[in-house]
Design a protein around this motif. Sequence first.
Motif, PDB file in Angstrom:
ATOM      1  N   PRO A   1      10.052   3.613 169.013  1.00 16.10           N
ATOM      2  CA  PRO A   1      10.506   3.753 170.398  1.00 16.10           C
ATOM      3  C   PRO A   1      11.781   4.567 170.580  1.00 16.10           C
ATOM      4  O   PRO A   1      12.010   5.097 171.666  1.00 16.10           O
ATOM      5  CB  PRO A   1      10.704   2.300 170.844  1.00 16.10           C
ATOM      6  CG  PRO A   1       9.730   1.519 170.011  1.00 16.10           C
ATOM      7  CD  PRO A   1       9.728   2.203 168.680  1.00 16.10           C
ATOM      8  N   THR A   2      12.638   4.687 169.587  1.00 12.98           N
ATOM      9  CA  THR A   2      13.880   5.456 169.756  1.00 12.98           C
ATOM     10  C   THR A   2      13.954   6.646 168.796  1.00 12.98           C
ATOM     11  O   THR A   2      15.024   7.204 168.585  1.00 12.98           O
ATOM     12  CB  THR A   2      15.105   4.549 169.532  1.00 12.98           C
ATOM     13  OG1 THR A   2      15.041   3.987 168.214  1.00 12.98           O
ATOM     14  CG2 THR A   2      15.150   3.426 170.559  1.00 12.98           C
ATOM     15  N   HIS A   3      12.822   7.050 168.248  1.00 14.26           N
ATOM     16  CA  HIS A   3      12.777   8.108 167.247  1.00 14.26           C
ATOM     17  C   HIS A   3      12.567   9.466 167.916  1.00 14.26           C
ATOM     18  O   HIS A   3      11.971   9.571 168.985  1.00 14.26           O
ATOM     19  CB  HIS A   3      11.641   7.822 166.266  1.00 14.26           C
ATOM     20  CG  HIS A   3      11.576   8.734 165.091  1.00 14.26           C
ATOM     21  ND1 HIS A   3      10.955   9.966 165.127  1.00 14.26           N
ATOM     22  CD2 HIS A   3      12.047   8.598 163.823  1.00 14.26           C
ATOM     23  CE1 HIS A   3      11.042  10.543 163.934  1.00 14.26           C
ATOM     24  NE2 HIS A   3      11.696   9.740 163.131  1.00 14.26           N
ATOM     25  N   ARG A   4      13.056  10.538 167.289  1.00  9.74           N
ATOM     26  CA  ARG A   4      12.883  11.897 167.793  1.00  9.74           C
ATOM     27  C   ARG A   4      12.584  12.841 166.630  1.00  9.74           C
ATOM     28  O   ARG A   4      13.208  12.732 165.574  1.00  9.74           O
ATOM     29  CB  ARG A   4      14.130  12.369 168.532  1.00  9.74           C
ATOM     30  CG  ARG A   4      14.115  13.844 168.926  1.00  9.74           C
ATOM     31  CD  ARG A   4      15.334  14.230 169.746  1.00  9.74           C
ATOM     32  NE  ARG A   4      15.301  13.575 171.045  1.00  9.74           N
ATOM     33  CZ  ARG A   4      16.257  13.687 171.960  1.00  9.74           C
ATOM     34  NH1 ARG A   4      17.345  14.408 171.699  1.00  9.74           N
ATOM     35  NH2 ARG A   4      16.141  13.070 173.120  1.00  9.74           N
TER      36      ARG A   4
ATOM     37  N   GLY B   1       6.665   9.455 174.098  1.00 15.27           N
ATOM     38  CA  GLY B   1       5.795   8.297 174.009  1.00 15.27           C
ATOM     39  C   GLY B   1       6.119   7.310 175.122  1.00 15.27           C
ATOM     40  O   GLY B   1       7.269   6.922 175.297  1.00 15.27           O
ATOM     41  N   MET B   2       5.113   6.923 175.876  1.00  9.70           N
ATOM     42  CA  MET B   2       5.283   6.035 177.022  1.00  9.70           C
ATOM     43  C   MET B   2       4.644   4.679 176.723  1.00  9.70           C
ATOM     44  O   MET B   2       4.184   4.424 175.616  1.00  9.70           O
ATOM     45  CB  MET B   2       4.665   6.681 178.256  1.00  9.70           C
ATOM     46  CG  MET B   2       5.181   8.091 178.554  1.00  9.70           C
ATOM     47  SD  MET B   2       6.828   8.146 179.251  1.00  9.70           S
ATOM     48  CE  MET B   2       6.438   7.866 180.986  1.00  9.70           C
TER      49      MET B   2
ATOM     50  N   ASN C   1      10.140   9.187 170.926  1.00 11.63           N
ATOM     51  CA  ASN C   1       9.548   7.835 170.993  1.00 11.63           C
ATOM     52  C   ASN C   1       8.099   7.803 170.508  1.00 11.63           C
ATOM     53  O   ASN C   1       7.292   7.011 170.991  1.00 11.63           O
ATOM     54  CB  ASN C   1       9.607   7.280 172.426  1.00 11.63           C
ATOM     55  CG  ASN C   1      10.992   7.345 173.020  1.00 11.63           C
ATOM     56  OD1 ASN C   1      11.984   7.412 172.299  1.00 11.63           O
ATOM     57  ND2 ASN C   1      11.081   7.322 174.341  1.00 11.63           N
ATOM     58  N   TRP C   2       7.777   8.649 169.540  1.00  8.09           N
ATOM     59  CA  TRP C   2       6.425   8.662 169.005  1.00  8.09           C
ATOM     60  C   TRP C   2       6.311   7.848 167.719  1.00  8.09           C
ATOM     61  O   TRP C   2       5.447   6.974 167.612  1.00  8.09           O
ATOM     62  CB  TRP C   2       5.973  10.106 168.751  1.00  8.09           C
ATOM     63  CG  TRP C   2       5.236  10.687 169.910  1.00  8.09           C
ATOM     64  CD1 TRP C   2       5.769  11.289 171.008  1.00  8.09           C
ATOM     65  CD2 TRP C   2       3.818  10.687 170.102  1.00  8.09           C
ATOM     66  NE1 TRP C   2       4.772  11.673 171.868  1.00  8.09           N
ATOM     67  CE2 TRP C   2       3.567  11.323 171.340  1.00  8.09           C
ATOM     68  CE3 TRP C   2       2.739  10.225 169.354  1.00  8.09           C
ATOM     69  CZ2 TRP C   2       2.275  11.496 171.842  1.00  8.09           C
ATOM     70  CZ3 TRP C   2       1.454  10.408 169.848  1.00  8.09           C
ATOM     71  CH2 TRP C   2       1.235  11.025 171.071  1.00  8.09           C
TER      72      TRP C   2
ATOM     73  N   ARG D   1       4.416   4.484 163.852  1.00 12.59           N
ATOM     74  CA  ARG D   1       4.724   3.106 163.475  1.00 12.59           C
ATOM     75  C   ARG D   1       4.905   2.209 164.690  1.00 12.59           C
ATOM     76  O   ARG D   1       5.277   1.043 164.559  1.00 12.59           O
ATOM     77  CB  ARG D   1       5.987   3.075 162.607  1.00 12.59           C
ATOM     78  CG  ARG D   1       5.837   3.794 161.276  1.00 12.59           C
ATOM     79  CD  ARG D   1       6.977   3.474 160.323  1.00 12.59           C
ATOM     80  NE  ARG D   1       8.247   4.020 160.772  1.00 12.59           N
ATOM     81  CZ  ARG D   1       8.746   5.205 160.386  1.00 12.59           C
ATOM     82  NH1 ARG D   1       8.038   5.975 159.562  1.00 12.59           N
ATOM     83  NH2 ARG D   1       9.910   5.636 160.817  1.00 12.59           N
ATOM     84  N   ARG D   2       4.627   2.749 165.879  1.00  8.76           N
ATOM     85  CA  ARG D   2       4.779   1.955 167.094  1.00  8.76           C
ATOM     86  C   ARG D   2       3.684   0.897 167.187  1.00  8.76           C
ATOM     87  O   ARG D   2       2.499   1.193 167.031  1.00  8.76           O
ATOM     88  CB  ARG D   2       4.727   2.843 168.335  1.00  8.76           C
ATOM     89  CG  ARG D   2       5.969   3.674 168.538  1.00  8.76           C
ATOM     90  CD  ARG D   2       6.016   4.284 169.921  1.00  8.76           C
ATOM     91  NE  ARG D   2       6.084   3.279 170.979  1.00  8.76           N
ATOM     92  CZ  ARG D   2       6.370   3.550 172.246  1.00  8.76           C
ATOM     93  NH1 ARG D   2       6.603   4.808 172.620  1.00  8.76           N
ATOM     94  NH2 ARG D   2       6.414   2.594 173.147  1.00  8.76           N
ATOM     95  N   ARG D   3       4.109  -0.331 167.431  1.00  9.16           N
ATOM     96  CA  ARG D   3       3.179  -1.432 167.673  1.00  9.16           C
ATOM     97  C   ARG D   3       3.706  -2.304 168.818  1.00  9.16           C
ATOM     98  O   ARG D   3       3.361  -3.484 168.912  1.00  9.16           O
ATOM     99  CB  ARG D   3       3.000  -2.283 166.404  1.00  9.16           C
ATOM    100  CG  ARG D   3       2.469  -1.546 165.183  1.00  9.16           C
ATOM    101  CD  ARG D   3       1.055  -1.070 165.361  1.00  9.16           C
ATOM    102  NE  ARG D   3       0.519  -0.492 164.137  1.00  9.16           N
ATOM    103  CZ  ARG D   3       0.637   0.785 163.789  1.00  9.16           C
ATOM    104  NH1 ARG D   3       1.306   1.626 164.592  1.00  9.16           N
ATOM    105  NH2 ARG D   3       0.116   1.242 162.677  1.00  9.16           N
TER     106      ARG D   3
END
Length: 523
Positions: free
Chosen positions: A94-97, A280-281, A90-91, A419-421
Amino acid sequence: MTHSADCPSDGQPRIVVVGGGTAGWMSAATLKRRLKCHVTVIDSDRVPSIGVGEATIPAIVDWIENMGVAEDEFIRRTGATYKLAIRFDNWVEPTHRYWHPFGICGSPIDGLDLIHTWRRGVRQGWLPADSKYTDFSFQRELCELGRGPREAGQPSLAHNYAFHLDAGKLATFLQEIAVAEGVNHIIGDVCDANLDACGDIQSLTLNGQSAVAADLFIDCSGFAGALIQKVMQSEWVDWSEQLICDRAITLRRPHVENCLGEKSHVDGPVALPPYTISTGMKSGWSWQIPLHQTTGCGYVFSSAHLSDEEARDELIGLAGGDFDTTETKVVPMRVGMRPESWVGNCVSIGLSAGFVEPLESTGIFLVQRALDEFVDCLPTTGNKLSFLDSCDTRSFNQRMTEVYHQVRDFVLMHYVVSRRRDTPFWREAATVLVPESLQLLLEEYTSTGRVRLPERDPTFLDVNHHYILSPAGIHPGRVPGQPEPDAARTQQQAAFLQHIQSTHTDIASKLPSHRSLMDAIHL
């Protein structure tokens, strides 16, 4: 009056280490062994250990070997397990590894890292579109299969590995090593420092005890900076506007499926993963570190975006446990460093010198690296009269500044390429003002395929950057002057990549599970 234990008559230099814990006892044991000086540790029994991280990078193996400690003994005494990689969940999204394994990925091809051949294979279609660079990493294959890197009693087949360990047990083990080497141990609190006419420390006044004199003082007092800050007034450069996490909350859990019930792609559940999990939290990231008997869990977060209570609930929800009875500890973090961590006859090592959030498990490494650089910058003679006059403090400060800057940039890179926003934290963390050094690295990487590294002993190599940038969709540019292979050469390369994967799977599948290996060592 000086402490009688610190008045040797043989003329050898005297070193006093202020503070115990990992930094203090590692410093004492290392310096006693390498310098043959008189070393004293002043250790307060009223200062609790920080214990933010319980993971290492492969440099720890060098320290173990240099100290003459058997690897199995180290594992048993510290409650350790192997660490072959970090898995990032989740970095990027949100659902990525993705994986950051230790060691090289596969093998260089035509003098270049395999990433260039892999990238061309995906682009040209002779590798699957969902192929990943780390598919060719031996350590990642061991992690996926839940295998240890060796048979019991045999050397590791993985050339790069590290350990997860219990920080409290490590400090105790280091203390035993240091005392066995002849280090003097004083339990007490430093009340004051007595300076000479040049501003150097002559001795330390202890609460209710005789003063302790020395030629050199090592400050391992943590964020307090008892000597380097309060006495020598060395400047602290704050990095909190770039790395915005400023707190951590920690807990310890027994091994349970909902905490680390990881799924292997072959053999079902991985009972004891040989890797750290970083997730990622909402307002930061968590770690899950599998020790032999328990799992160390923590949440590094930004207090501007999350309260302590909210962080606790989010961490327990991830790791498992009872919300009412689970014991947690909140640890404030001070992100930054001292450009002058050696001032006069005082050297700061560990948290007193600098701190970067433990995303890449560099805490113990930074202690080890500071000790290496410190010894290298000392005079070659042990003559007490020239001990301080010949110290190369300027080189030490420059080298450690470069090391801390590289660690800062590498950790910050994880956020910058995300790419988390989806939350306010991730929008801010990914859009901070990027240091010029990191900006130049990213620009050169995408244009020439090269990684801009420090000239002296870089902490993170080209491959480490590939592991982080590739999953985020940031790929190296084409190396100037590198010819495009013809069809025959491309076919050879494709077969070679397939051979790498099959060989890794074959070797890894014959190794014992990480759990069975650890059980055998810990007997």
